[in-house]
Design an enzyme around this catalytic site. Structure first.
Site, short mmCIF file in Angstrom:
data_model
loop_
_atom_site.label_atom_id
_atom_site.label_comp_id
_atom_site.label_asym_id
_atom_site.label_seq_id
_atom_site.Cartn_x
_atom_site.Cartn_y
_atom_site.Cartn_z
CG HIS A 58 39.20 38.89 44.67
ND1 HIS A 58 39.61 37.59 44.65
CD2 HIS A 58 38.77 39.13 45.94
CE1 HIS A 58 39.44 37.06 45.85
NE2 HIS A 58 38.94 37.98 46.65
CG ASP B 68 34.72 39.55 40.10
OD1 ASP B 68 33.64 39.34 40.69
OD2 ASP B 68 35.82 39.54 40.69
CD GLN C 23 32.52 42.79 46.95
OE1 GLN C 23 31.64 43.37 47.60
NE2 GLN C 23 33.22 41.78 47.43
CE LYS D 135 32.25 38.17 47.55
NZ LYS D 135 32.98 38.28 48.81
CB CYS E 38 41.96 38.55 47.84
SG CYS E 38 41.82 37.36 49.15
#
Lengths: 142, 426
Positions: free
Chosen positions: B126, B203, B206, B229, B386
């Site tokens: 991202h 990261d 997700q 999220k 993104c």
């Protein structure tokens, strides 16, 4: 004399009223309108005449003949192209003065106000600004 | 609780937002990779905090302050357990993943990166895990390297190994791709990075709502998390970091809370996590975040994952079935480029995936697809997600992405597929 900008917008709104706010039908109709937009000559579909948006882009070419502004346009997305075709219908062939003095009220009335305002997501908003810029430029030429 | 006991109907009842009509049709919310909806318990917690408990934390002697401080720190303990961090102090509250990554790039990066050092990222990052590293690399004269992927959207691990060297100081890697759903082999990535002495930042935007998270087993150095999220409020995130690293890093922002003592000559900094939590934090949202974590814990990640995987496979099969015309039996590979014969092309076909599926429809711009689906009450994400470098790699300017959460159903997928079928036939 060109048909008045307000009258054209009112007749567009009348056409869309047939769909009774059914968004799917409105979008299919817009896509059909886009298909009827006269093809833009390839030599005008260049980087120079691109109006960029995050998701959809628009090409806009203008010319100034006998005191009137004429527009050619295209888009890479069908729904935007439909809206673009309406802008061409409304503004192409009008005087710079009339373009500058006009307010676009049809977009909200046909339920597409989300397409305006967010310049980032959509080349359409930038196109409206660009048309007015052209009109202003031609006006100063007069 | 076992799988059979997960009752989607009762789960859906906990999410008031789902029970509405959009453009005259029942809402089908398939944009969960962008943000998940919030259960009533999270909404109630926010409401309760401002109704009965609001006070600034860690400061005053009064009862409300003690209460809000306790609840705030309670969320820290809950997230510690959620990711199995050794200590709660290793969990810093931030605005979200983007800020978490920026903290590491701007503090760890500024202190430890030198000219000629290398930072490795992947092709599927991202923008928020690209730009912070580009900025600090530029400032320090360090070099950014990128792990390539195959056409299915999986990292080429051989190429990763070739990029690793004693010059590698940081591997910043997305755990699960937001655009493709690919689950990256992070355990292996971390082991290999550590073997050359590099640190690893994951990261986790997700990953954390779908996968089990155990930072000690993974041995990652940093993990970035977003609450929104994970069924929690927006504006809250977490930066997990190993204690010794966080202690060695300079503060990020300065102000209240992060100080130990201030005089006009000199300021000494507070201990972690407060060193990185300057100013009054987002107290109400942090407190409500705990209820989102409780919601996930009560259901059980495995149950959530099983349900979501079932949805993913149902979606994939249903989408591919739209390609099954007479021409289909010609032996053409299913994941071929979209064509009049194969109008649907799936983007992101990694073996290991979470419940995210990108696709394109032949001859139709993703923006038009998104608008047409919205007209039927279906919310999907369209565009480049993104991840412009990833889209360039795949030769696309965008996709349509459907992403599921625990409250989604096969019936919703049926509605979605009918809408897509109409567009394919258009």
């Amino acid at each position: 004399m060109a048909k008045k900008i307000t009258d054209i917008q009112n007749s567009i709104i009348e056409n869309f009223e047939l769909f009774e706010d059914d968004m799917e039908s409105i979008l299919f109709y817009l896509m059909d309108l886009g298909k009827k937009l006269p093809a833009m000559p390839e030599e005008h579909k260049t980087e120079e005449f691109i109006v960029k948006g995050c998701q959809s882009k628009v090409w806009l070419y203008s010319s100034f003949v006998d005191g009137k502004v004429f527009f050619e346009a295209d888009s890479n997305t069908e729904i935007t192209k439909g809206l673009v075709s309406l802008l061409v219908e409304i503004w192409s062939g009008q005087t710079p003065e009339d373009i500058l003095n006009s307010e676009l009220f049809f977009i909200e009335k046909i339920g597409m106000s989300r397409m305006v305002g967010s310049q980032r997501s959509n080349g359409f908003t930038s196109m409206i600004k660009q048309i007015k810029m052209y009109a202003l430029a031609y006006k100063t030429k007069l | 609780m076992n799988v059979a006991e997960i009752n989607i109907k009762s789960i859906r009842e906990k999410f008031p937002i789902l029970h509405q009509k959009v453009n005259g049709k029942p809402l089908v919310y398939f944009d969960n990779a962008a943000t998940t909806q919030k259960p009533q318990s999270v909404i109630d917690a926010l409401n309760k905090y401002y109704t009965t408990d609001n006070a600034n934390i860690h400061r005053a002697a009064h009862t409300l302050a003690a209460r809000s401080t306790e609840m705030f720190e309670d969320t820290r303990k809950t997230i510690q357990a959620f990711i199995n961090a050794k200590e709660a102090e290793e969990c810093i509250f931030t605005k979200g993943v983007t800020e978490s990554i920026n903290i590491v790039a701007q503090t760890w990066g500024r202190k430890f990166l030198q000219a000629g050092d290398e930072v490795i990222i992947t092709s599927m990052e991202h923008h928020s895990n690209i730009v912070p590293w580009q900025m600090i690399c530029e400032e320090k004269g360090a070099i950014l390297k990128v792990i390539p992927i195959n056409d299915a959207g999986e990292l080429l691990m051989d190429e990763y190994e070739k990029l690793l060297s004693p010059k590698t100081k940081m591997v910043a890697c997305v755990w699960v791709s937001n655009a493709l759903g690919t689950i990256n082999p992070v355990k292996e990535i971390i082991e290999k990075a550590h073997s050359v002495g590099a640190k690893v930042l994951l990261d986790g935007a997700q990953a954390c709502s779908h996968l089990d998270v155990d930072v000690q087993t993974l041995d990652c150095d940093f993990l970035a998390i977003s609450s929104h999220k994970l069924y929690g409020p927006t504006g809250v995130g977490v930066l997990y970091g190993k204690r010794e690293l966080l202690e060695a890093m300079p503060p990020y922002q300065s102000g209240g809370e992060m100080i130990k003592e201030v005089s006009f000559e000199r300021t000494t900094y507070n201990e972690i996590p407060y060193k990185f939590e300057a100013g009054t934090p987002n107290i109400g949202d942090v407190i409500a975040f705990k209820h989102a974590l409780d919601f996930i814990n009560d259901l059980g990640k495995e149950n959530i994952r099983n349900h979501e995987n079932e949805l993913l496979h149902y979606l994939i099969n249903s989408l591919l079935a739209l390609n099954e015309t007479d021409v289909m039996s010609s032996g053409v590979e299913t994941h071929n480029y979209a064509s009049p014969q194969q109008p649907i092309k799936l983007i992101g076909t990694a073996k290991e995936k979470v419940s995210v599926q990108s696709f394109i429809i032949e001859g139709m711009h993703h923006f038009d697809v998104g608008m047409m689906l919205d007209a039927r009450g279906i919310a999907v994400r369209t565009g480049h997600h993104c991840t412009q470098p990833l889209m360039n790699r795949l030769g696309l300017d965008g996709t349509v992405r459907a992403s599921f959460s625990v409250y989604n159903t096969k019936e919703e997928i049926d509605v979605f597929i009918e809408a897509v079928r109409k567009l394919v036939k258009k």
